[in-house]
Scaffold this active site. Structure first.
Site, PDB file in Angstrom:
ATOM      1  N   ALA A 279       0.842  -1.200   0.000  1.00  0.00           N
ATOM      2  CA  ALA A 279       0.000   0.000   0.000  1.00  0.00           C
ATOM      3  C   ALA A 279       0.871   1.241   0.000  1.00  0.00           C
ATOM      4  O   ALA A 279       1.976   1.255   0.536  1.00  0.00           O
ATOM      5  CB  ALA A 279      -0.903  -0.006   1.229  1.00  0.00           C
ATOM      6  N   GLY A 280       0.340   2.301  -0.611  1.00  0.00           N
ATOM      7  CA  GLY A 280       1.060   3.562  -0.686  1.00  0.00           C
ATOM      8  C   GLY A 280       1.494   3.899  -2.099  1.00  0.00           C
ATOM      9  O   GLY A 280       1.620   5.067  -2.442  1.00  0.00           O
ATOM     10  N   PHE A 281       1.710   2.860  -2.914  1.00  0.00           N
ATOM     11  CA  PHE A 281       2.146   3.113  -4.281  1.00  0.00           C
ATOM     12  C   PHE A 281       0.954   3.518  -5.159  1.00  0.00           C
ATOM     13  O   PHE A 281       1.039   4.472  -5.927  1.00  0.00           O
ATOM     14  CB  PHE A 281       2.829   1.874  -4.859  1.00  0.00           C
TER      15      PHE A 281
ATOM     16  N   THR B   3      -3.301   3.791   1.157  1.00  0.00           N
ATOM     17  CA  THR B   3      -4.352   3.709   2.153  1.00  0.00           C
ATOM     18  C   THR B   3      -5.516   4.631   1.782  1.00  0.00           C
ATOM     19  O   THR B   3      -5.319   5.786   1.403  1.00  0.00           O
ATOM     20  CB  THR B   3      -3.802   4.076   3.534  1.00  0.00           C
TER      21      THR B   3
ATOM     22  N   ASN C 181       8.741   9.584   4.142  1.00  0.00           N
ATOM     23  CA  ASN C 181       7.493  10.192   3.680  1.00  0.00           C
ATOM     24  C   ASN C 181       6.646  10.619   4.874  1.00  0.00           C
ATOM     25  O   ASN C 181       6.657   9.991   5.926  1.00  0.00           O
ATOM     26  CB  ASN C 181       6.720   9.224   2.774  1.00  0.00           C
TER      27      ASN C 181
ATOM     28  N   MET D  51       3.247  11.613   3.892  1.00  0.00           N
ATOM     29  CA  MET D  51       2.168  11.901   2.951  1.00  0.00           C
ATOM     30  C   MET D  51       0.860  12.223   3.669  1.00  0.00           C
ATOM     31  O   MET D  51       0.132  13.134   3.278  1.00  0.00           O
ATOM     32  CB  MET D  51       1.963  10.715   2.005  1.00  0.00           C
TER      33      MET D  51
ATOM     34  N   PHE E 187      -1.900  10.025   4.193  1.00  0.00           N
ATOM     35  CA  PHE E 187      -3.088   9.381   3.613  1.00  0.00           C
ATOM     36  C   PHE E 187      -3.800  10.312   2.622  1.00  0.00           C
ATOM     37  O   PHE E 187      -5.027  10.485   2.675  1.00  0.00           O
ATOM     38  CB  PHE E 187      -4.087   8.955   4.697  1.00  0.00           C
TER      39      PHE E 187
ATOM     40  N   ASN F  87      -6.359  -1.342   1.479  1.00  0.00           N
ATOM     41  CA  ASN F  87      -5.820  -0.898   2.761  1.00  0.00           C
ATOM     42  C   ASN F  87      -6.594   0.337   3.206  1.00  0.00           C
ATOM     43  O   ASN F  87      -6.673   1.319   2.468  1.00  0.00           O
ATOM     44  CB  ASN F  87      -4.326  -0.589   2.583  1.00  0.00           C
TER      45      ASN F  87
ATOM     46  N   SER G  44       0.550   3.782  10.414  1.00  0.00           N
ATOM     47  CA  SER G  44       1.238   4.895   9.764  1.00  0.00           C
ATOM     48  C   SER G  44       1.624   5.926  10.816  1.00  0.00           C
ATOM     49  O   SER G  44       0.826   6.258  11.695  1.00  0.00           O
ATOM     50  CB  SER G  44       0.340   5.552   8.718  1.00  0.00           C
TER      51      SER G  44
ATOM     52  N   ASN H 178       2.025   9.045  10.190  1.00  0.00           N
ATOM     53  CA  ASN H 178       1.739  10.362   9.637  1.00  0.00           C
ATOM     54  C   ASN H 178       0.323  10.862   9.865  1.00  0.00           C
ATOM     55  O   ASN H 178      -0.063  11.902   9.345  1.00  0.00           O
ATOM     56  CB  ASN H 178       2.048  10.359   8.130  1.00  0.00           C
ATOM     57  N   THR H 179      -0.472  10.106  10.627  1.00  0.00           N
ATOM     58  CA  THR H 179      -1.808  10.552  11.035  1.00  0.00           C
ATOM     59  C   THR H 179      -1.829  10.623  12.554  1.00  0.00           C
ATOM     60  O   THR H 179      -1.615   9.598  13.213  1.00  0.00           O
ATOM     61  CB  THR H 179      -2.890   9.586  10.524  1.00  0.00           C
TER      62      THR H 179
ATOM     63  N   LYS I  91      -2.226  -4.217   9.713  1.00  0.00           N
ATOM     64  CA  LYS I  91      -0.850  -3.826   9.404  1.00  0.00           C
ATOM     65  C   LYS I  91      -0.251  -3.126  10.606  1.00  0.00           C
ATOM     66  O   LYS I  91      -0.826  -2.165  11.139  1.00  0.00           O
ATOM     67  CB  LYS I  91      -0.812  -2.907   8.185  1.00  0.00           C
TER      68      LYS I  91
ATOM     69  N   ASN J  86       4.942  -1.564   8.569  1.00  0.00           N
ATOM     70  CA  ASN J  86       4.840  -0.234   8.006  1.00  0.00           C
ATOM     71  C   ASN J  86       6.212   0.452   8.098  1.00  0.00           C
ATOM     72  O   ASN J  86       7.214  -0.189   8.419  1.00  0.00           O
ATOM     73  CB  ASN J  86       3.771   0.561   8.764  1.00  0.00           C
TER      74      ASN J  86
ATOM     75  N   GLY K 147      12.522   1.441   2.987  1.00  0.00           N
ATOM     76  CA  GLY K 147      13.672   1.073   2.173  1.00  0.00           C
ATOM     77  C   GLY K 147      14.653   0.195   2.928  1.00  0.00           C
ATOM     78  O   GLY K 147      14.349  -0.366   3.991  1.00  0.00           O
TER      79      GLY K 147
ATOM     80  N   TYR L 188       7.864  -1.601  -2.055  1.00  0.00           N
ATOM     81  CA  TYR L 188       7.426  -0.297  -2.549  1.00  0.00           C
ATOM     82  C   TYR L 188       8.639   0.541  -2.920  1.00  0.00           C
ATOM     83  O   TYR L 188       8.864   0.867  -4.094  1.00  0.00           O
ATOM     84  CB  TYR L 188       6.557   0.391  -1.494  1.00  0.00           C
TER      85      TYR L 188
END
Length: 343
Positions: free
Chosen positions: A65-67, A89, A114, A116, A118, A145, A181, A183-184, A215, A244, A269, A319
């Site tokens: 997920a994410g791509f 997501t 990242n 991002m 969501f 997702n 994630s 980032n939320t 996840k 994640n 990565g 990813y």
């Protein structure tokens, strides 16, 4: 050819812009007659076919997920050789995500940071696109997702997830609850077993027959991971996706100044590989042999995928490697796995 293109052109373009430039190209590869040619070049051999949660996968290697956040590239990614595509997501409400810039390369580490947030067009738009995609005859397994809308308070997260579930579960080969994630705000707090249980119970009830997975983050302790594993088995989930992105910045080769410029967000990565593999081993020791584990994080080569499978992964996702390996990445992985199997 791709390494040269990456060094001379793509690495000079903002990473998010480069991703958006790739979307129409990948979409085109999923349209006949281009898809016929691409799939012929990249298709996994039959020897790589595997089964998980009642689905047959052409290859154990798929896209995390994410791509493909908005269900725009499923057919093209299938043509490029991926055994499954996990979209999202996706949140119940459309949202723009965090302010740009929010995606940063750490080339020396073959990594990405990242934040991002969501960014996606929402569950209703995703459902419309999934219905259109489902009309095509040749597709990979499609996972969906789902995450919490940013505007929704953590206390109201269950209703938010259930709304997305009711729209998307009937169109998904499997459904993933993303509570990991970074980032939320507040999202990772949902991984605590006392809050995760009622959330997963409600989503499972709303998902019907769709296999349900959760996840998790790599930054949990081994004891927390084991507790979530026990919960997932107790609730009858189909599996766990691990992991994640990480908040850790330990052991990076990139300069401290570059890392500081990138700022907050999840790291993915190569640097994530060791911890992701360690989490896989903790999970495999904690769940029954038939329980599915999807391993993600730090996977770039066929040897990486093989190591995850040997450690007990049912499926493997990638990813960030796409950014550094290019469009023939899945083909390279599949050929490497097939060669290892022949040996």
């Amino acid at each position: 050819m791709y390494p040269f293109l990456f060094r001379t052109v793509l690495s000079r373009i903002d990473p998010e812009r480069a991703h958006h430039l790739a979307i129409p190209v990948i979409r085109l590869l999923g349209v006949p007659p281009f898809s016929w040619v691409t799939r012929r070049i990249a298709a996994p051999g039959r020897a790589l076919s595997t089964t998980a949660f009642g689905q047959e996968f052409d290859s154990p290697f798929g896209v995390a997920a994410g791509f493909d956040k908005d269900v725009r590239m499923v057919s093209g990614l299938w043509a490029l050789g991926f055994g499954h595509v996990e979209v999202g997501t996706i949140t119940a409400r459309a949202q723009p995500g965090n302010p740009r810039p929010r995606l940063f390369r750490l080339v020396a580490d073959r990594a990405v940071i990242n934040r991002m947030g969501f960014n996606n067009a929402g569950a209703e738009a995703a459902a419309r696109r999934l219905k259109r995609v489902r009309r095509r005859r040749s597709l990979p397994v499609i996972g969906v997702n789902i995450g919490k809308s940013r505007a929704v308070e953590v206390a109201d997260a269950t209703a938010d997830y259930v709304y997305s579930t009711r729209l998307l579960a009937p169109l998904a080969d499997y459904l993933v609850v993303n509570v990991s994630s970074p980032n939320t705000p507040g999202l990772r707090g949902l991984q605590a077993v006392e809050t995760l249980r009622p959330l997963l119970e409600a989503v499972k009830a709303a998902a019907g027959t769709a296999p349900l997975l959760v996840k998790i983050a790599p930054d949990l302790s081994d004891d927390e991971i084991a507790d979530i594993a026990a919960l997932a088995v107790d609730l009858g989930l189909a599996g766990i996706i691990a992991t994640n992105t990480t908040l850790s910045r330990a052991g990076l080769r990139s300069s401290a100044a570059l890392v500081a410029t990138a700022g907050d967000g999840g790291l993915s990565g190569a640097p994530l590989g060791a911890r992701s593999l360690a989490v896989l081993r903790v999970l495999r020791a904690a769940v029954p042999a038939e329980f599915a584990i999807v391993s993600a994080g730090g996977v770039e080569s066929a040897a990486d995928v093989r190591a995850r499978l040997d450690a007990g992964a049912t499926l493997v996702q990638g990813y960030t490697g796409f950014l550094y390996r290019g469009p023939l990445w899945a083909r390279q992985i599949n050929r490497g796995l097939a060669a290892a199997s022949d040996r």
